[in-house]
Design a protein around this motif. Structure first.
Motif, mmCIF file in Angstrom:
data_model
loop_
_atom_site.group_PDB
_atom_site.id
_atom_site.type_symbol
_atom_site.label_atom_id
_atom_site.label_comp_id
_atom_site.label_asym_id
_atom_site.label_seq_id
_atom_site.Cartn_x
_atom_site.Cartn_y
_atom_site.Cartn_z
ATOM 1 N N TYR A 88 9.264 38.243 51.214
ATOM 2 C CA TYR A 88 9.890 37.069 50.614
ATOM 3 C C TYR A 88 8.890 35.992 50.215
ATOM 4 C CZ TYR A 88 14.058 39.313 52.326
ATOM 5 O OH TYR A 88 15.048 40.219 52.563
ATOM 6 N N GLY A 89 7.615 36.183 50.539
ATOM 7 C CA GLY A 89 6.616 35.219 50.116
ATOM 8 C C GLY A 89 5.532 34.999 51.149
ATOM 9 N N PRO A 90 4.621 34.074 50.840
ATOM 10 C CA PRO A 90 3.525 33.795 51.775
ATOM 11 C C PRO A 90 4.020 33.013 52.994
ATOM 12 C CG PRO A 90 3.407 32.328 49.890
ATOM 13 C CD PRO A 90 4.511 33.304 49.612
ATOM 14 N N LEU B 200 22.797 25.642 52.437
ATOM 15 C CA LEU B 200 22.823 27.104 52.291
ATOM 16 C C LEU B 200 21.432 27.638 51.935
ATOM 17 C CD1 LEU B 200 26.116 27.733 50.282
ATOM 18 C CD2 LEU B 200 25.726 28.079 52.718
ATOM 19 N N ALA B 201 20.750 26.948 51.024
ATOM 20 C CA ALA B 201 19.441 27.411 50.571
ATOM 21 C C ALA B 201 18.416 27.391 51.693
ATOM 22 C CB ALA B 201 18.955 26.565 49.396
ATOM 23 N N VAL B 202 18.408 26.338 52.506
ATOM 24 C CA VAL B 202 17.416 26.271 53.582
ATOM 25 C C VAL B 202 17.715 27.305 54.664
ATOM 26 C CG1 VAL B 202 18.436 24.469 55.075
ATOM 27 C CG2 VAL B 202 15.966 24.648 54.860
ATOM 28 N N ILE B 203 18.981 27.624 54.887
ATOM 29 C CA ILE B 203 19.310 28.681 55.853
ATOM 30 C C ILE B 203 18.848 30.033 55.323
ATOM 31 C CG2 ILE B 203 21.186 29.922 56.983
ATOM 32 C CD1 ILE B 203 22.690 27.247 57.121
ATOM 33 N N VAL B 204 19.082 30.301 54.040
ATOM 34 C CA VAL B 204 18.630 31.573 53.456
ATOM 35 C C VAL B 204 17.104 31.676 53.516
ATOM 36 C CG1 VAL B 204 18.451 32.850 51.276
ATOM 37 C CG2 VAL B 204 20.654 31.926 51.998
ATOM 38 N N ARG B 205 16.411 30.592 53.178
ATOM 39 C CA ARG B 205 14.947 30.618 53.249
ATOM 40 C C ARG B 205 14.469 30.774 54.691
ATOM 41 N NH1 ARG B 205 15.434 26.198 49.655
ATOM 42 N NH2 ARG B 205 14.686 24.808 51.310
ATOM 43 N N ARG B 206 15.207 30.212 55.632
ATOM 44 C CA ARG B 206 14.845 30.362 57.051
ATOM 45 C C ARG B 206 15.021 31.820 57.473
ATOM 46 N NH1 ARG B 206 11.754 30.102 60.112
ATOM 47 N NH2 ARG B 206 12.200 30.162 62.296
ATOM 48 N N LEU B 207 16.087 32.464 57.006
ATOM 49 C CA LEU B 207 16.273 33.894 57.280
ATOM 50 C C LEU B 207 15.151 34.707 56.632
ATOM 51 C CD1 LEU B 207 20.129 34.213 56.853
ATOM 52 C CD2 LEU B 207 18.850 34.470 58.975
ATOM 53 N N HIS B 208 14.736 34.316 55.430
ATOM 54 C CA HIS B 208 13.618 34.996 54.773
ATOM 55 C C HIS B 208 12.348 34.862 55.602
ATOM 56 C CE1 HIS B 208 15.399 34.803 50.417
ATOM 57 N NE2 HIS B 208 16.061 35.616 51.212
ATOM 58 N N ASP B 209 12.157 33.721 56.251
ATOM 59 C CA ASP B 209 10.982 33.533 57.092
ATOM 60 C C ASP B 209 10.997 34.491 58.271
ATOM 61 O OD1 ASP B 209 8.539 32.211 57.628
ATOM 62 O OD2 ASP B 209 9.515 30.963 59.147
ATOM 63 N N MET C 109 17.701 30.760 64.060
ATOM 64 C CA MET C 109 17.106 29.544 63.504
ATOM 65 C C MET C 109 16.013 28.977 64.420
ATOM 66 S SD MET C 109 18.513 29.069 60.571
ATOM 67 C CE MET C 109 18.811 30.790 60.295
ATOM 68 N N CYS C 110 16.055 29.324 65.698
ATOM 69 C CA CYS C 110 15.050 28.830 66.654
ATOM 70 C C CYS C 110 13.818 29.728 66.755
ATOM 71 C CB CYS C 110 15.672 28.692 68.046
ATOM 72 S SG CYS C 110 16.859 27.350 68.174
ATOM 73 N N LEU C 111 13.968 30.994 66.415
ATOM 74 C CA LEU C 111 12.842 31.928 66.532
ATOM 75 C C LEU C 111 11.778 31.639 65.479
ATOM 76 C CD1 LEU C 111 14.702 35.302 67.166
ATOM 77 C CD2 LEU C 111 13.310 34.020 68.796
ATOM 78 N N PRO C 112 10.513 31.872 65.809
ATOM 79 C CA PRO C 112 9.456 31.663 64.806
ATOM 80 C C PRO C 112 9.535 32.706 63.695
ATOM 81 C CG PRO C 112 8.529 32.600 66.793
ATOM 82 C CD PRO C 112 9.970 32.297 67.093
ATOM 83 N N GLY C 113 8.983 32.353 62.549
ATOM 84 C CA GLY C 113 8.951 33.271 61.418
ATOM 85 C C GLY C 113 7.893 34.342 61.607
ATOM 86 N N THR C 114 7.919 35.318 60.726
ATOM 87 C CA THR C 114 6.910 36.363 60.783
ATOM 88 C C THR C 114 5.564 35.785 60.376
ATOM 89 O OG1 THR C 114 7.451 37.033 58.527
ATOM 90 C CG2 THR C 114 8.541 38.219 60.300
#
Length: 151
Positions: free
Chosen positions: A137-139, A85-94, A126-131
């Motif tokens: 949400y952070g650096p 759950l945590a890694v999915i939330v952090r991935r959404l934050h990315d 989950m496949c798309l690159p982060g911002t």
């Protein structure tokens, strides 16, 4: 690669920050490997789908290796639930999205036919690159000058 697979366990219940695609998909790969190994133990121990439909085959019952595999699979599933759950939330934050989108996905996954669309949408996210660069949400975890990636 193993370091990326185990990173969600190191950041066990950390729902803040961002995670790269590499971290998420490495963790998914680890989970698939663990499920395959323990599932193989269960099959080697006598698990059979045919036994579920044929009462004469079901009378034999699975052997002790089945229960060892099932027990280990259950322990891993419980241990990996929060990090997943945590890694999915952090991935959404990315992706610069709130972690509450995961709750929306769980609700949509309970509705017939909508669950297919929601599953495809989550896979795409989950496949798309982060911002690029820092967001609210952070650096950026891909920034080589950031020392917070493996912190």
């Amino acid at each position: 690669m193993l370091e990326w697979m185990l990173l969600p366990f190191k950041r066990y219940a950390e729902f803040s920050g961002r995670s790269r695609r590499k971290e998420y998909w490495s963790f998914v790969l680890l989970t698939v490997i663990v499920y395959a190994v323990f599932g193989g133990l269960m099959v080697a121990g006598g698990f059979s789908l045919a036994a579920m439909s044929d009462p004469s085959l079901a009378a034999q019952g699975p052997g002790p290796v089945f229960y060892i595999g099932a027990g280990l699979l259950g322990i891993y599933a419980l241990a990996a639930f929060i990090p997943n759950l945590a890694v999915i939330v952090r991935r959404l934050h990315d992706r610069d999205m709130s972690g509450w989108w995961l709750l929306g996905y769980f609700v949509a996954a309970m509705i017939p036919f909508v669950n297919i669309i929601a599953g495809i949408a989550m896979l795409v996210l989950m496949c798309l690159p982060g911002t690029v660069g820092p967001n609210k949400y952070g650096p950026d975890p891909k920034d080589p000058s950031s020392a917070e990636v493996f912190a």
